[in-house]
Design an enzyme around this catalytic site. Structure first.
Site, PDB file in Angstrom:
ATOM      1  N   CYS A  21      42.574  34.517  46.278  1.00 19.10           N
ATOM      2  CA  CYS A  21      43.333  33.819  47.294  1.00 19.10           C
ATOM      3  C   CYS A  21      44.776  34.342  47.294  1.00 19.10           C
ATOM      4  O   CYS A  21      45.386  34.491  46.243  1.00 19.10           O
ATOM      5  CB  CYS A  21      43.370  32.311  47.121  1.00 19.10           C
ATOM      6  SG  CYS A  21      41.766  31.538  47.312  1.00 19.10           S
ATOM      7  N   ARG A  26      43.165  40.128  47.380  1.00 14.15           N
ATOM      8  CA  ARG A  26      42.980  38.928  46.564  1.00 14.15           C
ATOM      9  C   ARG A  26      41.845  38.038  47.054  1.00 14.15           C
ATOM     10  O   ARG A  26      41.461  37.078  46.388  1.00 14.15           O
ATOM     11  CB  ARG A  26      44.274  38.098  46.543  1.00 14.15           C
ATOM     12  CG  ARG A  26      45.465  38.821  45.965  1.00 14.15           C
ATOM     13  CD  ARG A  26      46.676  37.933  45.969  1.00 14.15           C
ATOM     14  NE  ARG A  26      46.519  36.820  45.043  1.00 14.15           N
ATOM     15  CZ  ARG A  26      46.816  36.877  43.763  1.00 14.15           C
ATOM     16  NH1 ARG A  26      47.287  37.976  43.236  1.00 14.15           N
ATOM     17  NH2 ARG A  26      46.639  35.832  42.989  1.00 14.15           N
ATOM     18  N   TRP A  86      39.391  33.375  48.947  1.00 15.50           N
ATOM     19  CA  TRP A  86      38.215  33.770  48.187  1.00 15.50           C
ATOM     20  C   TRP A  86      37.581  32.451  47.771  1.00 15.50           C
ATOM     21  O   TRP A  86      38.127  31.717  46.959  1.00 15.50           O
ATOM     22  CB  TRP A  86      38.620  34.592  46.968  1.00 15.50           C
ATOM     23  CG  TRP A  86      37.475  35.184  46.205  1.00 15.50           C
ATOM     24  CD1 TRP A  86      36.896  36.401  46.414  1.00 15.50           C
ATOM     25  CD2 TRP A  86      36.795  34.603  45.092  1.00 15.50           C
ATOM     26  NE1 TRP A  86      35.886  36.601  45.505  1.00 15.50           N
ATOM     27  CE2 TRP A  86      35.799  35.517  44.686  1.00 15.50           C
ATOM     28  CE3 TRP A  86      36.914  33.396  44.394  1.00 15.50           C
ATOM     29  CZ2 TRP A  86      34.932  35.265  43.616  1.00 15.50           C
ATOM     30  CZ3 TRP A  86      36.051  33.151  43.337  1.00 15.50           C
ATOM     31  CH2 TRP A  86      35.082  34.082  42.954  1.00 15.50           C
ATOM     32  N   ASN A 130      46.099  28.264  46.047  1.00 12.72           N
ATOM     33  CA  ASN A 130      45.326  29.216  45.251  1.00 12.72           C
ATOM     34  C   ASN A 130      45.088  28.538  43.909  1.00 12.72           C
ATOM     35  O   ASN A 130      46.032  28.124  43.254  1.00 12.72           O
ATOM     36  CB  ASN A 130      46.160  30.506  45.099  1.00 12.72           C
ATOM     37  CG  ASN A 130      45.607  31.456  44.059  1.00 12.72           C
ATOM     38  OD1 ASN A 130      44.426  31.404  43.725  1.00 12.72           O
ATOM     39  ND2 ASN A 130      46.454  32.327  43.569  1.00 12.72           N
ATOM     40  N   GLY A 131      43.823  28.377  43.520  1.00 13.17           N
ATOM     41  CA  GLY A 131      43.518  27.708  42.254  1.00 13.17           C
ATOM     42  C   GLY A 131      42.371  26.738  42.440  1.00 13.17           C
ATOM     43  O   GLY A 131      41.659  26.783  43.443  1.00 13.17           O
ATOM     44  N   GLU A 174      31.917  51.640  32.392  1.00 13.01           N
ATOM     45  CA  GLU A 174      32.854  51.607  33.512  1.00 13.01           C
ATOM     46  C   GLU A 174      32.284  52.337  34.732  1.00 13.01           C
ATOM     47  O   GLU A 174      32.432  51.878  35.869  1.00 13.01           O
ATOM     48  CB  GLU A 174      34.197  52.216  33.066  1.00 13.01           C
ATOM     49  CG  GLU A 174      35.262  52.318  34.133  1.00 13.01           C
ATOM     50  CD  GLU A 174      35.601  50.999  34.808  1.00 13.01           C
ATOM     51  OE1 GLU A 174      35.200  49.932  34.330  1.00 13.01           O
ATOM     52  OE2 GLU A 174      36.266  51.051  35.863  1.00 13.01           O
ATOM     53  N   LYS A 234      31.717  50.592  38.382  1.00 14.23           N
ATOM     54  CA  LYS A 234      32.267  51.121  39.648  1.00 14.23           C
ATOM     55  C   LYS A 234      31.153  51.257  40.678  1.00 14.23           C
ATOM     56  O   LYS A 234      31.323  50.913  41.842  1.00 14.23           O
ATOM     57  CB  LYS A 234      32.927  52.491  39.467  1.00 14.23           C
ATOM     58  CG  LYS A 234      34.237  52.570  38.751  1.00 14.23           C
ATOM     59  CD  LYS A 234      35.406  52.017  39.500  1.00 14.23           C
ATOM     60  CE  LYS A 234      35.589  50.555  39.335  1.00 14.23           C
ATOM     61  NZ  LYS A 234      36.122  49.947  38.220  1.00 14.23           N
ATOM     62  N   GLU A 242      30.079  47.776  41.917  1.00 21.23           N
ATOM     63  CA  GLU A 242      31.117  47.053  42.658  1.00 21.23           C
ATOM     64  C   GLU A 242      31.237  47.506  44.110  1.00 21.23           C
ATOM     65  O   GLU A 242      31.354  46.675  45.002  1.00 21.23           O
ATOM     66  CB  GLU A 242      32.488  47.248  41.989  1.00 21.23           C
ATOM     67  CG  GLU A 242      32.697  46.425  40.758  1.00 21.23           C
ATOM     68  CD  GLU A 242      34.081  46.636  40.160  1.00 21.23           C
ATOM     69  OE1 GLU A 242      34.700  45.657  39.750  1.00 21.23           O
ATOM     70  OE2 GLU A 242      34.547  47.795  40.096  1.00 21.23           O
ATOM     71  N   HIS A 298      14.920  52.185  23.384  1.00 20.21           N
ATOM     72  CA  HIS A 298      14.702  50.790  22.989  1.00 20.21           C
ATOM     73  C   HIS A 298      14.548  49.876  24.202  1.00 20.21           C
ATOM     74  O   HIS A 298      15.048  48.761  24.201  1.00 20.21           O
ATOM     75  CB  HIS A 298      15.847  50.323  22.098  1.00 20.21           C
ATOM     76  CG  HIS A 298      15.990  51.148  20.860  1.00 20.21           C
ATOM     77  ND1 HIS A 298      15.006  51.231  19.900  1.00 20.21           N
ATOM     78  CD2 HIS A 298      16.979  51.969  20.448  1.00 20.21           C
ATOM     79  CE1 HIS A 298      15.395  52.054  18.938  1.00 20.21           C
ATOM     80  NE2 HIS A 298      16.595  52.518  19.260  1.00 20.21           N
ATOM     81  N   LYS A 314      40.255  41.214  43.576  1.00 19.21           N
ATOM     82  CA  LYS A 314      40.873  42.067  42.570  1.00 19.21           C
ATOM     83  C   LYS A 314      41.441  41.270  41.406  1.00 19.21           C
ATOM     84  O   LYS A 314      41.378  41.670  40.267  1.00 19.21           O
ATOM     85  CB  LYS A 314      41.973  42.918  43.206  1.00 19.21           C
ATOM     86  CG  LYS A 314      42.569  43.881  42.209  1.00 19.21           C
ATOM     87  CD  LYS A 314      43.131  45.093  42.864  1.00 19.21           C
ATOM     88  CE  LYS A 314      43.524  46.134  41.827  1.00 19.21           C
ATOM     89  NZ  LYS A 314      42.364  46.782  41.210  1.00 19.21           N
TER      90      LYS A 314
END
Ligand code: G6P
Length: 615
Positions: free
Chosen positions: A2, A27, A74, A100-101, A488, A492, A495, A511, A610
């Site tokens: 947000c 955001r 968001w 925001n929160g 990583e 990527k 995402e 395994h 983000k």
């Protein structure tokens, strides 16, 4: 998570709010809205979808006025929709609020307000806060000085949870009130105008002066200036800071996406991470921001690294760096786990929290838990003035410049580089001779050039991405230093392309994961010439024997890998401990070009934000 932008000045608020929202779109971007006050009252416009939808609506119905608040969402409570978008208004329709929160006790507050006659039109926790503040406002006599500020304070005393808010009221038409607890809020100080924003990128075009508000701060802005008060203390101090980047740093330039721009910025970002931090004279790293003297650093016998997402992967590479070079035991943990498990930390343990944004709620929670227990916590952050940076006992800034693409790229390589500096520093206090230290410095200093070499292969990587873009699943393998890189690389890919991808230590193949290998499941194998090269070759053979396609990252001239892999991306020759900074970059490009081939929204992938400032 947000984004908030608010404006009080002499100009028309609407274009400034929209431009600020565009800057904060990373955001959250499932809906957006704004409210503007003018002589005719309060006007609210909200739209589900990207900021563009709001801008289009504002073109048809412009909101005029020089005081306004706005928000890009968001979703946490309530699906993305016009009615759940912010701003929310109170029962009188005169007060508007963006938030925001998460208001944790919203259900009990809502129940009480309903019994008092309030009706709600959204599913959000935020609307409850708007009604609560409005209720307090109505109960204060009309001539009460600072009536809106007082109403905000009274309401926030009843609230549990986290918030960054901006509030306006039609009956106090020249006043903008902001407050924060747990979610970031910055005051931008311009000439004859003030801004509130979730981060400075929304205001940097208009001012280079900011006040980073602290938890429980309330800021009240009017036409004469601003004051900061506190919900918990008699008086609140504040500091005016210079914003350390310029608008151009936060623009895309000639690149089609922020992500590509940020990938190509890595030679510079790494240069910034090491600038002034390598002492040739003492053959060590110089990290004054740690705020610890040599004796204190020498006393550390265990390190704990905690972070989320990409930053945690950098920590996993950092674990290898510090353990191999400095021989100090290192443990990495998800911040979201660390903050709630009862992790034993003794007095000689040093805790590192790693966060690009410096605002991730779980990482901040981990920092506060460790500090509450009395431990020294150091931060590795990019955003100067962020909450994590401010609440840490010390740390290292990345200086990577703004990272706007939701998928982290340059922040990862900067974080790994900083771990290399830490490994050198700790190593030189223990087992490394001056000449060994010098050798490490020389290798670290090669990084910008080596990164340039790997970036020059982008066309080759694009062709490989196009070839495999239709895959529904991909596997990433690496060992030792390359294990964190495999994690990583897979993150990527997930995402930004939505292709299922997993990273594993290569030898784990047999395994369980081997059951997934078939001709349609490519394996990305990070196989530089290092101490486990032969072991990796055997694992590659096992994949090939089961017809799995191999995309290999191999050291230039490695014909053994070339002979067996379907496609090869060449890595320049480098020692194993700097290779993760180099090898992670082709994986960023592979994800990027795959996402482009699939026509994904690269910089704003679905469901992600983000900076995740809620738990
Ligand atoms: C979110 C982002 C990730 C990021 C993580 C940690 O989940 O989507 O890309 O790695 O947060 O962010 P931080 O700002 O703490 O590094």
């Amino acid at each position: 998570m947000c984004g908030i932008v608010a404006y009080l000045g002499e100009k028309e608020a609407q274009p400034l709010l929209l431009e600020g929202l565009r800057r904060l779109e990373y955001r959250g971007y499932d809906s957006s809205g704004m409210a503007v006050l003018n002589g005719g009252g309060l006007h609210v416009l909200k739209k589900v979808g990207r900021i563009q939808a709001l801008a289009a609506a504002a073109e048809i119905t412009p909101l005029h006025g020089s005081l306004g608040i706005s928000h890009t969402r968001w979703a946490t409570h309530g699906e993305p929709s016009d009615r759940n978008a912010h701003p929310h208004v109170d029962a009188t329709g005169k007060l508007a609020l963006v938030h925001n929160g998460v208001i944790e006790n919203y259900a009990s507050l809502k129940k009480r307000l309903i019994t008092e006659g309030h009706t709600f039109t959204s599913d959000t926790d935020t609307e409850v806060l708007a009604h609560l503040i409005g209720d307090h406002f109505q109960k204060l006599p009309a001539n009460t000085p600072s009536r809106l500020e007082r109403a905000v304070m009274a309401a926030l005393r009843e609230v549990q949870g986290t918030y960054g808010i901006a509030v306006i009221h039609q009956d106090e038409p020249g006043v903008l009130v902001g407050a924060r607890r747990g979610s970031p809020l910055v005051l931008g100080i311009g000439v004859g105008e003030h801004f509130l924003a979730s981060d400075v990128s929304a205001v940097v075009a208009y001012t280079q002066k900011a006040v980073y508000l602290n938890d429980y701060d309330i800021v009240t802005i009017d036409r004469n200036g601003f004051r900061v008060s506190s919900l918990t203390k008699q008086s609140a101090g504040f500091e005016i800071s210079a914003i350390d980047f310029h608008q151009a740093d936060a623009d895309k330039g000639e690149f089609p996406h922020y992500m590509l721009k940020e990938i190509f910025e890595q030679p510079q970002a790494i240069q910034n991470a090491i600038r002034g931090r390598l002492s040739h004279e003492d053959s060590t790293a110089v990290l004054g921001g740690l705020n610890m003297d040599a004796k204190e650093l020498r006393g550390i016998d265990r390190i704990l690294v905690t972070a989320c997402g990409t930053a945690l992967h950098a920590g996993i590479v950092g674990e290898h760096l510090i353990e191999s070079i400095a021989q100090i035991p290192v443990e990495t943990d998800f911040a979201s786990e660390f903050r709630y498990r009862n992790c034993p930390i003794d007095r000689r343990t040093l805790v590192f929290v790693v966060s690009q944004s410096g605002e991730t709620a779980d990482t901040l929670g981990a920092l506060r838990e460790a500090r509450r227990k009395g431990f020294r916590v150091l931060g590795i952050c990019n955003n100067v003035g962020s909450t994590i940076a401010r609440e840490s006992d010390g740390g290292v800034y990345m200086h990577a410049g703004p990272e706007i693409g939701v998928a982290a790229t340059k922040s990862f390589t900067s974080q790994v580089t900083i771990f290399a500096l830490l490994a050198l520093l700790f190593g030189r206090m223990r087992y490394l001779s001056a000449s060994q230290g010098r050798e490490i410095i020389e290798n670290i200093e090669k990084l910008p050039t080596l990164i340039g070499q790997v970036l020059s292969q982008s066309e080759r990587i694009k062709a490989i991405a196009n070839k495999y873009a239709k895959s529904s699943s991909m596997l990433y393998f690496g060992r030792l230093y390359q294990y964190g890189v495999a994690l990583e690389g897979a993150l990527k890919m997930k995402e930004i392309t939505y292709i299922h991808a997993e990273g594993y230590p290569a030898a784990e193949l047999k395994h369980g994961i081997i059951a997934l290998i078939d001709k349609n499941t490519p394996s990305v194998f990070i196989c530089p010439q290092d101490s486990v090269h032969d072991k990796n070759m055997s694992t590659i053979q096992e994949i090939k024997a089961r017809k799995g396609p191999i995309i290999a990252l191999a050291t230039e001239g490695d014909t053994s890998v070339e002979a067996i892999a379907d496609d090869v991306i060449w890595l320049p020759k480098a020692v194993d401990y700097i290779m993760p900074v180099i090898s992670s970059i082709p994986l960023q490009l592979l994800s990027y070009y795959t996402a482009v081939a699939l026509n994904r929204d690269v910089d704003k992938p679905r469901n992600l934000a983000k900076s995740v400032t809620v738990e």
